[in-house]
Design a protein around this motif. Sequence first.
Motif, PDB file in Angstrom:
ATOM      1  N   TYR A   1       0.857  -1.411  -0.189  1.00 55.15           N
ATOM      2  CA  TYR A   1      -0.152   0.067  -0.122  1.00 55.15           C
ATOM      3  C   TYR A   1       0.901   1.317  -0.016  1.00 55.15           C
ATOM      4  CZ  TYR A   1      -3.473   3.310   1.458  1.00 55.15           C
ATOM      5  OH  TYR A   1      -4.230   4.566   1.680  1.00 55.15           O
TER       6      TYR A   1
ATOM      7  N   TRP B   1       0.734   3.942  -2.906  1.00 56.44           N
ATOM      8  CA  TRP B   1       0.440   5.599  -2.685  1.00 56.44           C
ATOM      9  C   TRP B   1       1.544   6.435  -3.110  1.00 56.44           C
ATOM     10  CZ3 TRP B   1      -2.067   9.424  -3.026  1.00 56.44           C
ATOM     11  CH2 TRP B   1      -1.937  10.525  -1.736  1.00 56.44           C
TER      12      TRP B   1
ATOM     13  N   ARG C   1       1.296   9.333  -5.765  1.00 54.71           N
ATOM     14  CA  ARG C   1       1.706  10.771  -5.254  1.00 54.71           C
ATOM     15  C   ARG C   1       2.945  11.269  -6.417  1.00 54.71           C
ATOM     16  NH1 ARG C   1       2.732   9.134  -0.083  1.00 54.71           N
ATOM     17  NH2 ARG C   1       5.115   9.509  -0.394  1.00 54.71           N
TER      18      ARG C   1
ATOM     19  N   SER D   1      -4.339   3.433  -8.726  1.00 56.59           N
ATOM     20  CA  SER D   1      -5.584   4.083  -7.830  1.00 56.59           C
ATOM     21  C   SER D   1      -6.504   2.909  -7.805  1.00 56.59           C
ATOM     22  CB  SER D   1      -6.188   5.088  -8.707  1.00 56.59           C
ATOM     23  OG  SER D   1      -6.961   4.764  -9.707  1.00 56.59           O
TER      24      SER D   1
ATOM     25  N   ILE E   1      -5.181   1.006  -4.750  1.00 59.09           N
ATOM     26  CA  ILE E   1      -5.115   1.867  -3.577  1.00 59.09           C
ATOM     27  C   ILE E   1      -6.617   1.557  -3.219  1.00 59.09           C
ATOM     28  CG2 ILE E   1      -5.361   4.121  -2.657  1.00 59.09           C
ATOM     29  CD1 ILE E   1      -2.765   4.896  -4.495  1.00 59.09           C
TER      30      ILE E   1
ATOM     31  N   HIS F   1     -10.258   6.255   0.009  1.00 58.63           N
ATOM     32  CA  HIS F   1      -9.098   6.961  -0.196  1.00 58.63           C
ATOM     33  C   HIS F   1      -9.453   8.222  -1.290  1.00 58.63           C
ATOM     34  CE1 HIS F   1      -5.068   8.248  -1.278  1.00 58.63           C
ATOM     35  NE2 HIS F   1      -4.465   7.291  -0.713  1.00 58.63           N
TER      36      HIS F   1
END
Length: 300
Positions: free
Chosen positions: A25, A29, A33, A49, A52, A59
């Motif tokens: 995870y 992420w 980013r 995405s 995630i 999220h």
Amino acid sequence: MSCTEQNGALCEIAPVGCIPYEKDYEGYWRALRGAIEREEISDRGAVISDLIIDYNPGHYTAWEYRRKWSVQEGLVNEEIQYAAEQVVSNPKNYQVWHHHRRLVEILDKPVDALELTRNSLEEDAKNYHAWSYRQWIVKKFDLFSNEHEFVSKFIDADVRNNSAWNYRYFLIRETKFGPHSHFVEEPSLVQETSYAIRKSRLAPHNESPWNYIRALTRLARMPLVDVVGLVDALRDSNPQATIDNRFAAHLYADILAESDSRADKEAAAKLFQNLRDSDPCRRRYWDHKLSTIQKSISRS
């Protein structure tokens, strides 16, 4: 920022606490980013995405990225289907419902929203997110037809379903007193009050039907005493049950307080006195109601 980054050279201040995210995870992420910082909207970012969201359906940033990607790639319809599948898996997650709503706004058509909310409510009849979303869909796209029949089934199944009562009030407010009043087939105020009285007898200590009656009169700007059948229904019910039920007693006291009769006002004062003694958590409120009616009696 990962736990490693927090405790390493990249963090000048020691963290108060560290959330133990799984390594995968953290990696996903970090990758998303990076894509956002590079202003990269790509299939790769959409896949990240999705990964995630599998870990954390709440999220927001991942959902926002997917919206931008689906619009850019012309895949909004496909993304709505993806969102609907996520609603089934995560029916109590606000971000999932919000994502579906944003996509509907982009397309400016309800797609499968009514079916989606109906299926969700059949699984959990008190799912706040589903009721709230259905309100928005029905109001935005003027889909009020048959909604009274829809909500009646939920109240018939569970008269204590406060969410369903709230939805019914929304329907009356919009179709009787709002911009959607062209739905002439909807029940009249008298019919709705009679309906609530009947339902209150099934579960007298459920607050919803009592609040519903009061809300209807406020919508219509009608004194409680003028509501056809309400006073008689309260008077004809078991007197002791009315006294023991603070919701019924409160409504009855407010009706009596509106009367021009001194005897009715004194009866209202007695009910407020009983409520003050039996409901100490709201003692100050009952004191206020009692003081108000006593002043009214002194002037009569």
